[in-house]
Write a protein that holds these residues in place. Structure first.
Motif, PDB file in Angstrom:
ATOM      1  N   THR A  43       0.830  -1.198   0.000  1.00  0.00           N
ATOM      2  CA  THR A  43       0.000   0.000   0.000  1.00  0.00           C
ATOM      3  C   THR A  43       0.867   1.251   0.000  1.00  0.00           C
ATOM      4  OG1 THR A  43      -1.804   1.145   1.140  1.00  0.00           O
ATOM      5  CG2 THR A  43      -0.184   0.014   2.529  1.00  0.00           C
ATOM      6  N   HIS A  44       0.355   2.282  -0.657  1.00  0.00           N
ATOM      7  CA  HIS A  44       1.064   3.566  -0.702  1.00  0.00           C
ATOM      8  C   HIS A  44       0.191   4.643  -0.052  1.00  0.00           C
ATOM      9  CE1 HIS A  44       3.543   6.849  -2.044  1.00  0.00           C
ATOM     10  NE2 HIS A  44       2.618   7.307  -2.862  1.00  0.00           N
ATOM     11  N   ASN A  45      -0.774   5.159  -0.784  1.00  0.00           N
ATOM     12  CA  ASN A  45      -1.643   6.196  -0.197  1.00  0.00           C
ATOM     13  C   ASN A  45      -3.113   5.895  -0.421  1.00  0.00           C
ATOM     14  OD1 ASN A  45      -1.809   6.606  -2.918  1.00  0.00           O
ATOM     15  ND2 ASN A  45      -1.386   8.801  -2.870  1.00  0.00           N
ATOM     16  N   GLU A  46      -3.440   4.611  -0.649  1.00  0.00           N
ATOM     17  CA  GLU A  46      -4.822   4.241  -0.937  1.00  0.00           C
ATOM     18  C   GLU A  46      -5.693   4.343   0.321  1.00  0.00           C
ATOM     19  OE1 GLU A  46      -2.034   1.868  -3.590  1.00  0.00           O
ATOM     20  OE2 GLU A  46      -2.208   2.303  -1.441  1.00  0.00           O
ATOM     21  N   ASP A  75       3.627  -0.765   4.138  1.00  0.00           N
ATOM     22  CA  ASP A  75       3.161   0.620   3.978  1.00  0.00           C
ATOM     23  C   ASP A  75       4.370   1.547   3.922  1.00  0.00           C
ATOM     24  OD1 ASP A  75       1.760   3.005   4.020  1.00  0.00           O
ATOM     25  OD2 ASP A  75       1.492   2.981   6.194  1.00  0.00           O
ATOM     26  N   LEU A  77       4.376   4.760   3.738  1.00  0.00           N
ATOM     27  CA  LEU A  77       4.125   6.104   4.261  1.00  0.00           C
ATOM     28  C   LEU A  77       4.000   6.123   5.783  1.00  0.00           C
ATOM     29  CD1 LEU A  77       1.613   7.638   1.667  1.00  0.00           C
ATOM     30  CD2 LEU A  77       4.059   8.053   1.898  1.00  0.00           C
ATOM     31  N   ARG A  79       1.734   5.187   7.880  1.00  0.00           N
ATOM     32  CA  ARG A  79       0.500   5.825   8.314  1.00  0.00           C
ATOM     33  C   ARG A  79      -0.018   5.189   9.618  1.00  0.00           C
ATOM     34  NH1 ARG A  79      -3.192   5.243   3.154  1.00  0.00           N
ATOM     35  NH2 ARG A  79      -1.936   3.363   2.904  1.00  0.00           N
TER      36      ARG A  79
END
Length: 609
Positions: A43-46, A75, A77, A79
């Motif tokens: 996952t990136h920014n979904e 991930d 990022l 988050r």
């Protein structure tokens, strides 16, 4: 170039038929050591809501020893909300900061923290089915057994299996299906490659990796130095590097996951630009024409992949050539009518006959031409620039949300200009001609008409179609019970979505819209699902009434089971084969009539006021 790509496809089809190649997936066995598997969700920014569906589905995957299945969220990022999601579902979280290498960098970083001999890759939106591992792990077990038997018998060594690719499958209609009112007629445009061409590649043990829902040997990926970071299509390049390192790769035909495909014009075109640039760059990195590590068949497959992206330039040439002659008397082909009939016509029609005879039921050549025409105005230039070494500045994850704006409408301009010029060329070229003049000019008219039809479809696609449904509806028949005054009554669901479901009762009872109902669904091999909801409508069917319910789930546990019920399987509401009874001309008529009816309704509303 056009004939070469056709001949390569024909060659592999006939080779598969001659050798009677058909991949059979053996049953998963516990007689051999069961390998540990890391299932990595990248996952990136979904959206976290989208990621949740994939993580939830991964926790339901069938595997004899669940202790050997490790679900991981990678991930890049870091988050907090994604870390919280991992804790909620009791899966491993691997975050990172400062990622400079997009998806490849994220995966390589995750692999540094993992050690299972097999690992799977899933994109955020690609939701796995429960049978993913039972459809892929047995092929690794079979390969291990064959290698051991060959070594014991002192036979030539059997190559080690590098990865197994399952098809890219999508649970929503793509831009061609949706915008052309073809959801019941043609399969997803990407099915042709995933369930046909790549299976042919796998019959030669050189299937291509398509970015998600594939199971890898960790040793194979380590042998090539991990996921490549010098291209936008790390999937295409990684699969080829694994084959070059001496490993085989297979592709199955049965979908074992399903994702969401963009249907807005801007999103689709940006996605294809990235793929086009990435494959061209990867082919340069791999030196596909001169690399001595490539086998003959593998080289053909990669050359065909490379030439596919040049097909959009050839489509532009095909469209411009008859226009040049019809409007400006520029003769692209120096031949008279009879020479063309003797030399060109037999080869053209025989080639199309063979392509039709050897084609799969997923897509015919006419639909292929429409899709090629659609992408041509926006892909030929990126392919040329990437070939010249002028690269895209940055990578961006494709946004799967449907977005429509005034700028999106501007994408229609190239199609409209080509359509208008083609129409003018048809009229001017044939105006005032009679008898033999029309016959002699029929080749030019034929090509102009073919392009005019293709461009008409492109206009309809670019015009779009309103999206009213917030979530997709799936055909799901599951038994259950409805609570009424005198006890539980048996029911069967007909379709489900995140927001609601419809069902029929074995013994129809008197129910009215607005009632709050209590249901209990009992999916096979799963715990019951308790839910409530407001009855929205009762529809009359041929045999029994159909009740439509707006769903409410009492807690997260039941919500997780309900999401798994919806997404665990291919969306049967979408076709997997083309309806051969419906021609492109039928579809053209349907689109004209549907849009005329829409404009008529709009006009009647305006005149009413």
């Amino acid at each position: 170039m056009s004939n070469l790509t056709a001949f390569i496809l024909i060659f592999f089809r006939l080779l598969a038929r001659k050798n009677q190649v058909h991949l059979q997936v053996p049953a998963l066995t516990t007689a051999q050591p069961l390998p540990a598997v890391d299932l990595i969700i990248v996952t990136h920014n979904e959206d976290v809501d989208l990621l949740r569906k994939t993580v939830n589905a991964a926790t339901f995957i069938d595997y004899p020893d669940k202790r050997k299945l490790n679900v991981v969220i990678a991930d890049d990022l870091n988050r907090p909300e994604v870390r919280a999601l991992a804790r909620q579902y009791h899966v491993q979280y691997i975050g990172m900061e400062g990622n400079q290498h997009a998806k490849s960098g994220n995966i390589n970083h995750a692999l540094e923290h993992l050690s299972a001999p097999l690992f799977a890759i899933f994109d955020t939106d690609m939701i796995p089915f429960t049978g993913f591992l039972t459809d892929t792990v047995p092929l690794f077990q079979q390969n291990r057994q064959l290698r051991a038997e060959a070594a014991a018998k002192h036979q030539p060594p059997v190559k080690q299996l590098g990865f197994v690719q399952t098809p890219q499958s999508f649970y929503n209609a793509d831009i061609f299906q949706f915008n052309l009112f073809s959801e019941k007629i043609v399969p997803n445009e990407q099915d042709f490659f995933s369930r046909d061409v790549n299976v042919l590649n796998g019959s030669n043990e050189t299937a291509l990796f398509t970015g998600s829902n594939a199971l890898f040997s960790r040793a194979a990926v380590d042998a090539v130095g991990g996921f490549p970071t010098n291209t936008l299509t790390e999937d295409f390049q990684l699969g080829s590097e694994i084959n070059m390192a001496g490993y085989t790769s297979l592709a199955t035909s049965k979908p074992q996951s399903s994702g969401i495909t963009p249907i807005d014009l801007k999103g689709v075109i940006k996605q294809r630009k990235r793929w086009a640039r990435g494959v061209i760059r990867s082919c340069r990195n791999l030196h596909i024409f001169i690399n001595p590590k490539l086998s003959f068949k593998n080289r053909l497959i990669l050359i065909n992949s490379y030439l596919y992206w040049w097909s959009f330039l050839r489509r532009i040439i095909y469209m411009i050539a008859p226009i040049l002659y019809a409007l400006f008397k520029v003769q692209v082909v120096n031949a008279n009518f009879w020479i063309l009939m003797i030399i060109w016509a037999p080869g053209y029609f025989l080639l199309h006959y063979v392509l039709k005879d050897t084609s799969d039921s997923i897509r015919n050549e006419r639909w292929g031409e429409i899709q090629e025409t659609f992408f041509a105005p926006y892909l030929f230039l990126p392919v040329i620039l990437e070939t010249l070494g002028i690269r895209a500045k940055k990578f961006k994850v494709t946004d799967k949300h449907v977005t429509f704006s005034l700028i999106d409408k501007l994408y229609i301009i190239p199609y409209f200009l080509f359509w208008l010029v083609t129409l003018i060329a048809i009229i001017k070229f044939n105006y005032g001609k009679f008898g033999s003049e029309i016959l002699i000019g029929s080749v030019i008219t034929f090509w102009l008409l073919m392009h005019f039809i293709n461009l008409s479809f492109c206009l309809f696609i670019a015009m779009g179609r309103p999206v009213y449904r917030k979530t997709e509806r799936f055909s799901r028949q599951v038994n259950g019970q409805l609570w009424v005054k005198n006890g539980w009554q048996p029911l069967t669901t007909l379709d489900t979505s995140e927001g609601g479901l419809s069902f029929s009762l074995t013994n129809p009872t008197d129910l009215h819209p607005g009632q709050t109902l209590r249901l209990r669904l009992t999916p096979p091999q799963s715990a019951p699902i308790a839910l409530t909801g407001e009855l929205m409508r009762v529809s009359d069917a041929d045999t029994k009434p159909v009740y439509s319910l707006q769903v409410q789930l009492p807690d997260r546990e039941n919500e997780d089971r309900y999401l798994h019920l919806i997404y665990n399987g291919f969306n049967d509401a979408l076709p997997q084969q083309q309806d051969t009874w419906v021609t492109p001309f039928d579809e053209l008529y349907t689109n004209v009539m549907m849009r005329l009816e829409k404009w008529e309704r709009q006009l009647s509303r305006l005149t009413r006021f």
